[in-house]
Enzyme design. Structure first.
Site, PDB file in Angstrom:
ATOM      1  N   HIS A 284      35.103  40.956  39.398  1.00 11.01           N
ATOM      2  CA  HIS A 284      34.638  42.338  39.484  1.00 11.01           C
ATOM      3  C   HIS A 284      34.812  42.914  40.879  1.00 11.01           C
ATOM      4  CE1 HIS A 284      31.784  40.211  36.607  1.00 11.01           C
ATOM      5  NE2 HIS A 284      32.522  40.986  35.842  1.00 11.01           N
TER       6      HIS A 284
ATOM      7  N   HIS B 132      32.551  44.944  43.393  1.00 10.40           N
ATOM      8  CA  HIS B 132      31.133  45.240  43.617  1.00 10.40           C
ATOM      9  C   HIS B 132      30.985  46.411  44.580  1.00 10.40           C
ATOM     10  CE1 HIS B 132      28.975  41.745  41.657  1.00 10.40           C
ATOM     11  NE2 HIS B 132      30.252  41.539  41.385  1.00 10.40           N
TER      12      HIS B 132
ATOM     13  N   HIS C 143      27.940  45.670  40.369  1.00 10.92           N
ATOM     14  CA  HIS C 143      29.301  46.118  40.076  1.00 10.92           C
ATOM     15  C   HIS C 143      29.439  47.582  40.498  1.00 10.92           C
ATOM     16  CE1 HIS C 143      29.630  43.086  36.498  1.00 10.92           C
ATOM     17  NE2 HIS C 143      29.415  42.504  37.658  1.00 10.92           N
TER      18      HIS C 143
ATOM     19  N   HIS D 155      28.154  47.954  31.156  1.00 14.01           N
ATOM     20  CA  HIS D 155      29.185  46.963  31.442  1.00 14.01           C
ATOM     21  C   HIS D 155      30.111  46.788  30.242  1.00 14.01           C
ATOM     22  CE1 HIS D 155      31.009  43.420  33.196  1.00 14.01           C
ATOM     23  NE2 HIS D 155      30.786  42.768  32.073  1.00 14.01           N
TER      24      HIS D 155
ATOM     25  N   HIS E 293      32.153  49.733  33.685  1.00 13.64           N
ATOM     26  CA  HIS E 293      32.068  50.068  35.102  1.00 13.64           C
ATOM     27  C   HIS E 293      33.493  50.170  35.658  1.00 13.64           C
ATOM     28  CE1 HIS E 293      28.262  47.322  34.982  1.00 13.64           C
ATOM     29  NE2 HIS E 293      27.999  48.509  34.475  1.00 13.64           N
TER      30      HIS E 293
ATOM     31  N   ASP F 110      34.669  46.675  36.499  1.00 13.58           N
ATOM     32  CA  ASP F 110      34.784  45.649  35.449  1.00 13.58           C
ATOM     33  C   ASP F 110      36.250  45.287  35.220  1.00 13.58           C
ATOM     34  OD1 ASP F 110      32.051  45.666  35.096  1.00 13.58           O
ATOM     35  OD2 ASP F 110      32.099  46.939  33.309  1.00 13.58           O
TER      36      ASP F 110
ATOM     37  N   HIS G 289      33.043  35.034  39.820  1.00 17.60           N
ATOM     38  CA  HIS G 289      31.777  34.447  39.370  1.00 17.60           C
ATOM     39  C   HIS G 289      31.960  33.053  38.768  1.00 17.60           C
ATOM     40  CE1 HIS G 289      29.270  38.123  39.815  1.00 17.60           C
ATOM     41  NE2 HIS G 289      30.443  38.714  39.705  1.00 17.60           N
TER      42      HIS G 289
ATOM     43  N   ARG H  90      27.780  34.058  42.134  1.00 18.45           N
ATOM     44  CA  ARG H  90      28.936  34.578  42.863  1.00 18.45           C
ATOM     45  C   ARG H  90      29.531  33.434  43.687  1.00 18.45           C
ATOM     46  NH1 ARG H  90      26.470  40.542  44.486  1.00 18.45           N
ATOM     47  NH2 ARG H  90      25.572  40.901  42.419  1.00 18.45           N
TER      48      ARG H  90
END
Length: 190
Positions: A79, A81, A96, A104, A113, A116, A152, A175
Site C-alpha cells: 500500500h 500510506h 492508507h 478499502h 483507497h 490500495d 505487510h 508492517r
C-alpha cells in the site's frame, strides 16, 4: 517621484523573475512529460525485508514496479500510506492514503483507497510486482510524492472478508518494510 517609480518597477521585475524561477523549479523533474519517483524500502523491527519501488507517470496513469526481498512465500499487502514520516518506523506512516474517504478495496475496485495496490507475491523470498494505475498520481492535488510505500506481513483480503479490519486495512497485518516516495531522475523499468 522617479526614484519611487524605479523602485516599484524593480520590485515588479524581481517578482516576475521569482515566479519564473518557481515555475521552472516545479517543472524541472518532468522529463519528456514523464514524472519519475522511487521509494527505497527499509526493514522495520528487524524484519529483514528490503526493496525498491519505481514509479513513472504520464499525468494520467502511473506504472508502479517493485522488487522486494526477504518476504516469506505467498501474498503480502502492498500500500501507499498517508505520511512520509518514518521517525518511529513504519507505524508512523499512518493509514492508507485515502483522500476520497473510500472503503478499502483492491486495485481494480471502484471502491478503494488511492493507496490500495493489492498484494505482492513472494516466491523463494523474492517478490516482483508491476501495475499501471489511474488513481495514483505523482503530481497535482493528490500526488503521492512524500508519502510512504509499505509492505505487510499478511495477505490483503481486499476488503472482502468478515474481519473487522477488512474495510480499513484489508487485515494485512504488521508492517515489514517501508520507504518514503521521492522524486527521481529518469530510469528504465525492468
Amino acid at each position: 517621484m522617479y526614484l519611487i517609480f524605479v523602485l516599484v518597477l524593480t520590485k515588479i521585475i524581481a517578482h516576475q523573475g521569482c515566479q519564473h524561477e518557481q515555475h521552472n523549479h516545479k517543472e524541472e523533474y518532468k522529463i519528456n512529460n514523464l514524472i519519475y519517483a522511487v521509494a527505497i524500502l527499509q526493514p522495520d523491527n528487524g524484519s529483514g525485508v528490503n526493496g525498491i519501488v519505481k514509479m513513472i507517470s504520464d499525468g494520467y496513469t502511473t506504472t508502479i514496479q517493485a522488487k522486494i526481498t526477504g518476504l516469506s512465500d505467498g501474498l503480502h499487502g502492498f500500500h501507499i500510506h498517508e505520511f512520509g514520516n518514518l521517525i518511529k518506523g513504519c507505524i508512523s506512516a499512518g493509514p492508507h492514503y485515502n483522500p476520497h474517504e473510500k472503503l478499502h478495496g483492491g486495485p481494480n475496485d471502484q471502491e478503494r483507497h488511492v493507496g490500495d495496490l493489492g498484494n505482492v507475491y513472494s516466491e523463494n523470498g523474492i517478490a516482483n510486482f508491476k501495475i499501471t494505475d489511474n488513481l495514483v498520481k505523482l503530481n497535482g492535488q493528490y500526488s503521492v510524492i512524500g508519502r510512504s510505500m509499505v509492505v505487510h506481513a499478511n495477505e490483503d483480503d481486499l476488503g472482502k472478508s468478515d474481519h473487522p479490519d477488512s474495510k480499513s486495512t484489508g487485515n494485512a497485518g504488521a508492517r515489514l518494510a517501508c520507504g518514503v516516495i521521492g522524486i527521481s531522475g529518469p530510469f528504465e523499468l525492468d
